[in-house]
Design an enzyme around this catalytic site. Structure first.
Site, PDB file in Angstrom:
ATOM      1  N   SER A 242       0.503  -1.346   2.248  1.00  0.00           N
ATOM      2  CA  SER A 242       1.080  -1.535   3.579  1.00  0.00           C
ATOM      3  C   SER A 242       2.525  -1.070   3.735  1.00  0.00           C
ATOM      4  O   SER A 242       3.060  -1.086   4.842  1.00  0.00           O
ATOM      5  CB  SER A 242       0.986  -3.013   3.988  1.00  0.00           C
ATOM      6  OG  SER A 242       1.752  -3.826   3.134  1.00  0.00           O
ATOM      7  N   LYS A 287       4.741 -11.345   7.805  1.00  0.00           N
ATOM      8  CA  LYS A 287       5.650 -10.228   7.549  1.00  0.00           C
ATOM      9  C   LYS A 287       6.766 -10.181   8.589  1.00  0.00           C
ATOM     10  O   LYS A 287       7.923  -9.872   8.259  1.00  0.00           O
ATOM     11  CB  LYS A 287       4.869  -8.916   7.524  1.00  0.00           C
ATOM     12  CG  LYS A 287       3.996  -8.786   6.285  1.00  0.00           C
ATOM     13  CD  LYS A 287       3.167  -7.512   6.281  1.00  0.00           C
ATOM     14  CE  LYS A 287       2.357  -7.421   4.991  1.00  0.00           C
ATOM     15  NZ  LYS A 287       1.489  -6.225   4.934  1.00  0.00           N
TER      16      LYS A 287
END
Length: 347
Positions: A242, A287
């Site tokens: 990611s 996140k």
């Protein structure tokens, strides 16, 4: 003893018993929480996150931070019920079924190893995407990973052979080689041009019918990239794909004059492929929290994660929609200069 005192004693005993049970009872859930952030323009363990050798680089400023998700639990280290309950009431974390992170078909070790491989691949893809954006040429190499015993390629093509052509046609990627094999009738012999060490060889390999009736030779291949200079990425104990978008931006910033961030603290996430397409990721809510805690004011968000991100974005964090590396660079230019529109997750 009065009835009231007895009631308090019994209640205290029940609470204590439940606490003990909660502390001892293991449950098949995983707690996801905001993990560390790392500035790709900075240092990790006193070493640059991105080091470029053999090409001119330029000073950078601000932050282009990758974000991570930390987890507790898993098949080999299950959490207790109290930990799960605390997670359920904490708005910054998520509690998910164990199989969401660790499918029944794979062990915890296998999942962690896969994350490590995905991180390595994402670094190669990020470098390729950055060079594609800058129009710096590079080469794709396809190597033999393994051959199947009993199949024609076994003993003829060796692990590490770089396949450069099939029947005289250049082999640019895994897909083109597979297509060349399937295009002939089973029983047809193909000539593979390979580089083995310092030698270039032509190896004749017959084909046989696979399970679908189409030709196969029985080998597994992997693509790698031959870049004109060295790009080394150091992120410590971080896995998964990611961070691809942020890696690409960090490489771009170092290879071009000026400052891509305009001095701002920017964080973001998203997978990337060599063409520069940005893909979705998991754990977007955690996140974003980690990014804001690290001082980021802008968060680069994969387009496919926008709807989810808008629902849980922390206050003070501007969501910028990222669909491709090129579009993201244009958006950062607009943020820095104040000229042009900036694509937003909110429309």
């Amino acid at each position: 003893m009065s009835r009231r005192a007895l009631t308090l004693l019994v209640a205290s005993f029940l609470v204590l018993s439940l606490g003990i049970v909660g502390a001892l009872m293991k449950v098949p859930y995983v707690v996801l929480s905001p993990g560390p952030t790392e500035n790709t323009l900075g240092l990790v363990e006193k070493k640059p996150v991105i080091t470029i050798t053999g090409r001119q680089t330029y000073p950078t400023n601000g932050a282009l931070s990758l974000v991570t998700v930390a987890y507790q639990g898993g098949p080999s280290s299950r959490i207790d019920l109290l930990t799960a309950l605390r997670g359920w009431v904490d708005p910054d974390v998520a509690v998910v079924p164990e199989e969401t992170i660790f499918p029944d078909t794979r062990s915890q070790k296998e999942v962690e190893e896969e994350n490590t491989v995905e991180m390595t691949n994402s670094q190669d893809f990020a470098t390729a995407a950055a060079l594609t954006e800058l129009k710096i040429p590079y080469r794709t190499a396809v190597s033999v990973v393994s051959t199947d015993a009993g199949r024609p390629a076994h003993g003829k093509l060796l692990k590490g052979d770089e396949v450069t052509a099939v029947d005289g046609r250049p082999a640019d990627d895994v897909e083109s080689i597979a297509a060349a094999v399937k295009a002939v009738r089973p029983g047809t012999s193909l000539t593979f041009t390979v580089t083995r060490g310092k030698e270039q060889l032509k190896v004749a390999v017959p084909t046989v019918a696979g399970a679908d009736g189409k030709s196969v030779v029985g080998m597994a291949m992997q693509a790698s990239y031959k870049f004109p200079f060295e790009v080394d990425i150091n992120v410590g104990d971080v896995g998964g794909p990611s961070a691809g978008l942020i890696f690409s931006l960090g490489i771009l910033d170092k290879l071009t004059p000026g400052e891509l961030t305009g001095g701002k603290k920017i964080a973001g996430t998203g997978t990337i492929d060599p063409s520069g397409a940005v893909g979705p990721i998991g754990g977007i809510a955690q996140k974003m929290v980690g990014a804001r805690q690290a001082g980021a004011t802008v968060f680069l968000t994969p387009a496919d994660n926008c709807a989810e991100a808008v629902k849980s974005a922390p206050k003070g964090l501007r969501l910028v929609k990222a669909e491709t590396l090129h579009d993201t660079v244009v958006a950062l230019d607009a943020l820095r200069t104040g000229k042009g529109g900036v694509p937003s997750c909110s429309g």
